[in-house]
Scaffold this active site. Structure first.
Site, PDB file in Angstrom:
ATOM      1  N   ASN A 182      -6.997 -10.584 -18.872  1.00  0.00           N
ATOM      2  CA  ASN A 182      -6.815 -11.991 -19.792  1.00  0.00           C
ATOM      3  C   ASN A 182      -7.769 -12.930 -19.179  1.00  0.00           C
ATOM      4  O   ASN A 182      -7.903 -12.946 -17.972  1.00  0.00           O
ATOM      5  CB  ASN A 182      -5.722 -12.059 -20.318  1.00  0.00           C
ATOM      6  CG  ASN A 182      -4.948 -12.638 -19.214  1.00  0.00           C
ATOM      7  OD1 ASN A 182      -4.648 -12.027 -18.358  1.00  0.00           O
ATOM      8  ND2 ASN A 182      -4.647 -14.046 -19.231  1.00  0.00           N
ATOM      9  N   CYS A 183      -8.337 -13.780 -20.099  1.00  0.00           N
ATOM     10  CA  CYS A 183      -8.647 -15.087 -19.247  1.00  0.00           C
ATOM     11  C   CYS A 183      -7.701 -16.071 -20.048  1.00  0.00           C
ATOM     12  O   CYS A 183      -6.702 -16.022 -20.303  1.00  0.00           O
ATOM     13  CB  CYS A 183     -10.148 -15.503 -19.685  1.00  0.00           C
ATOM     14  SG  CYS A 183     -10.606 -15.597 -21.547  1.00  0.00           S
ATOM     15  N   MET A 184      -7.922 -17.496 -20.243  1.00  0.00           N
ATOM     16  CA  MET A 184      -7.232 -18.657 -20.662  1.00  0.00           C
ATOM     17  C   MET A 184      -6.938 -18.106 -22.076  1.00  0.00           C
ATOM     18  O   MET A 184      -5.548 -18.479 -22.465  1.00  0.00           O
ATOM     19  CB  MET A 184      -7.696 -19.969 -20.490  1.00  0.00           C
ATOM     20  CG  MET A 184      -7.719 -20.571 -18.891  1.00  0.00           C
ATOM     21  SD  MET A 184      -8.109 -22.110 -18.933  1.00  0.00           S
ATOM     22  CE  MET A 184      -6.816 -22.822 -19.739  1.00  0.00           C
ATOM     23  N   THR A 185      -7.793 -17.650 -22.992  1.00  0.00           N
ATOM     24  CA  THR A 185      -7.729 -17.630 -24.340  1.00  0.00           C
ATOM     25  C   THR A 185      -7.970 -16.306 -24.988  1.00  0.00           C
ATOM     26  O   THR A 185      -7.667 -16.126 -26.115  1.00  0.00           O
ATOM     27  CB  THR A 185      -8.652 -18.757 -24.977  1.00  0.00           C
ATOM     28  OG1 THR A 185     -10.124 -18.082 -24.613  1.00  0.00           O
ATOM     29  CG2 THR A 185      -8.217 -19.885 -24.526  1.00  0.00           C
ATOM     30  N   ARG A 186      -8.303 -15.141 -24.122  1.00  0.00           N
ATOM     31  CA  ARG A 186      -8.840 -14.111 -24.735  1.00  0.00           C
ATOM     32  C   ARG A 186      -7.867 -12.662 -23.908  1.00  0.00           C
ATOM     33  O   ARG A 186      -7.793 -12.924 -22.745  1.00  0.00           O
ATOM     34  CB  ARG A 186     -10.228 -13.789 -24.585  1.00  0.00           C
ATOM     35  CG  ARG A 186     -10.872 -15.087 -25.148  1.00  0.00           C
ATOM     36  CD  ARG A 186     -12.606 -14.867 -25.244  1.00  0.00           C
ATOM     37  NE  ARG A 186     -13.280 -16.018 -25.417  1.00  0.00           N
ATOM     38  CZ  ARG A 186     -14.306 -15.779 -26.073  1.00  0.00           C
ATOM     39  NH1 ARG A 186     -15.019 -14.887 -26.405  1.00  0.00           N
ATOM     40  NH2 ARG A 186     -14.914 -16.929 -26.394  1.00  0.00           N
TER      41      ARG A 186
END
Length: 447
Positions: free
Chosen positions: A24-28
């Site tokens: 994951n990243c911050m929003t995905r």
């Protein structure tokens, strides 16, 4: 989004056995799959909490907003294997690999650098206004809190990169320790020498604190060295001698070749950016801010992150992050411009929530929920960002610490450029909202 919905997401991705890698990243939530034809996109987009989907080369992204890290933790537990346990089999081009690495490395450490960066920016502003005395012990402690993360950034990147490259996190930390050892750092700080020598081979004296590219490249190389050593090492000797030989090979190779190459590569990128801005601050700011929405849609916005840190290290400030700030404000207000073009209460609710999310730094709801759906609103966001970007670049607006591009980060701009940052925000939100309202038609005829 609860556990039940996440398990449904796994089912619509083709099941657990179809997932080769996830992170994951911050929003995905980002997935690598064996067979992308098994994806049921119609059902995925209907799931509560899913804001949008994006296919980037062979990476399938599910946009879920700022709770992505929490959802990732649930998935990791429920799927019973770590995101780094499964060997990736899909072939990819170089650009795709670089995007995966950058987004994967920086995603997990954003909270630390965003929190410290916010404090660093505010502290710089207060010092510029002479509200605080730079020689006071209080300021020194605040600076310790704010600067420590950035000074020791190679350690954070080493762990994160090791997880992405599927190698030992502790050996990666050993690599970072060598780059950050006082013998090298002190020599670089004093500037009294150009080289150390290792068996006659020259080691350039370089200050690696706050750098990005050298440690990532070094951990990547270490992965293959460790794998090669482990392959030929007798099993009874592996526990002791595999890591020993790995470090003996990897660290000198890093100090002599990889680290300097990574440093010079970063300097070349910085030179190209500075050259573009030297030709015309306004045009460069217009272009960089204007393409930010498109980069975010493609999940490529993380490629700018190493540039931020290189500017902080070499200049003490950055002029690119303010452009991202303008773009976020423009995306939020362009979405809000559509609000006045619809009578549908459900659409109005989606638009309001996505607008608030964007001005707080999370633009995916606005991008995928509104701007992509209404193409002219996306054009309005890009133009609003570009105009505001050109404006603040003309006045040289800069930031002194890594912060999220959010309206609540505005206090970090306090100082000589504060008024221009505020005016830039006003230009971004007003221009994009007005253009969006004028350009978007027939909202209620869209599904």
């Amino acid at each position: 989004m609860d556990k039940k919905i996440l398990l449904e997401l796994v089912k619509y991705l083709g099941g657990k056995e179809n997932i080769t890698k996830f992170w994951n990243c911050m929003t995905r939530l980002r997935f690598k799959l064996n067979d992308y034809s098994l994806i049921n996109e119609e059902e995925i987009i209907k799931l509560k909490g899913v804001l949008g989907i994006q296919k980037q080369n062979d990476q399938y992204q599910v946009i879920v907003g700022p709770s992505a890290n929490k959802y990732f933790s649930i998935l990791e537990k429920e799927l019973s294997f770590s995101s780094t346990d499964v060997e990736e089999k899909n072939s990819k081009n170089l650009i795709s690999k670089l995007l995966d690495v950058v987004s994967g490395v920086f995603g997990p450490i954003i909270p630390a650098i965003a929190g410290a960066g916010m404090l660093k920016g505010i502290l710089s502003g207060l010092l510029a206004l002479k509200i605080l005395d730079g020689s006071s012990e209080t300021v020194k402690i605040f600076d310790l809190i704010a600067s420590g993360v950035f000074y020791f950034l190679p350690f954070y990147l080493a762990v994160s990169a090791a997880r992405i490259f599927k190698t030992s996190e502790y050996l990666a930390l050993a690599m970072a320790s060598a780059l950050m050892y006082p013998t090298l750092i002190d020599a670089a700080n004093t500037g009294n020498m150009d080289f150390f020598h290792f068996f006659g081979l020259p080691i350039p004296v370089i200050k690696y604190s706050s750098t990005v590219i050298p440690i990532i490249m070094s951990v990547w190389a270490m992965k293959y060295i460790h794998r090669w050593v482990d392959k030929y090492m007798p099993e009874v000797l592996r526990t002791i001698f595999t890591p020993t030989i790995t470090l003996i090979i990897s660290i000198p190779l890093t100090l002599i070749v990889i680290g300097p190459l990574g440093t010079y590569f970063g300097q070349i990128i910085a030179w190209l950016i500075n050259f573009m801005f030297s030709l015309s601050n306004v045009v460069a700011g217009f272009v960089v801010a204007g393409i930010r929405p498109a980069l975010t849609v493609g999940g490529m916005h993380h490629v700018m992150t190493p540039m931020f840190f290189n500017n902080f290290e070499t200049k003490g400030y950055d002029f690119l992050m303010p452009l991202c700030f303008m773009a976020n404000m423009a995306m939020g207000r362009a979405a809000f411009g559509v609000f006045f073009r619809t009578k549908d209460k459900n659409k109005k609710s989606i638009i309001i929530s996505s607008t608030i999310s964007a001005i707080l730094g999370i633009t995916e709801p606005a991008l995928f929920g509104v701007l992509i759906k209404y193409k002219m609103a996306f054009v309005a966001a890009s133009l609003g960002a570009a105009i505001a970007g050109g404006f603040i670049s003309f006045f040289g607006v800069r930031i002194y610490g890594y912060i999220l591009s959010s309206i609540v980060s505005l206090p970090a701009y306090i100082g000589p450029y504060f008024i221009y940052a505020i005016l830039g925000v006003v230009i971004a939100i007003s221009t994009s909202a007005i253009l969006s309202y004028l350009l978007v038609k027939n909202v209620d005829e869209s599904n």
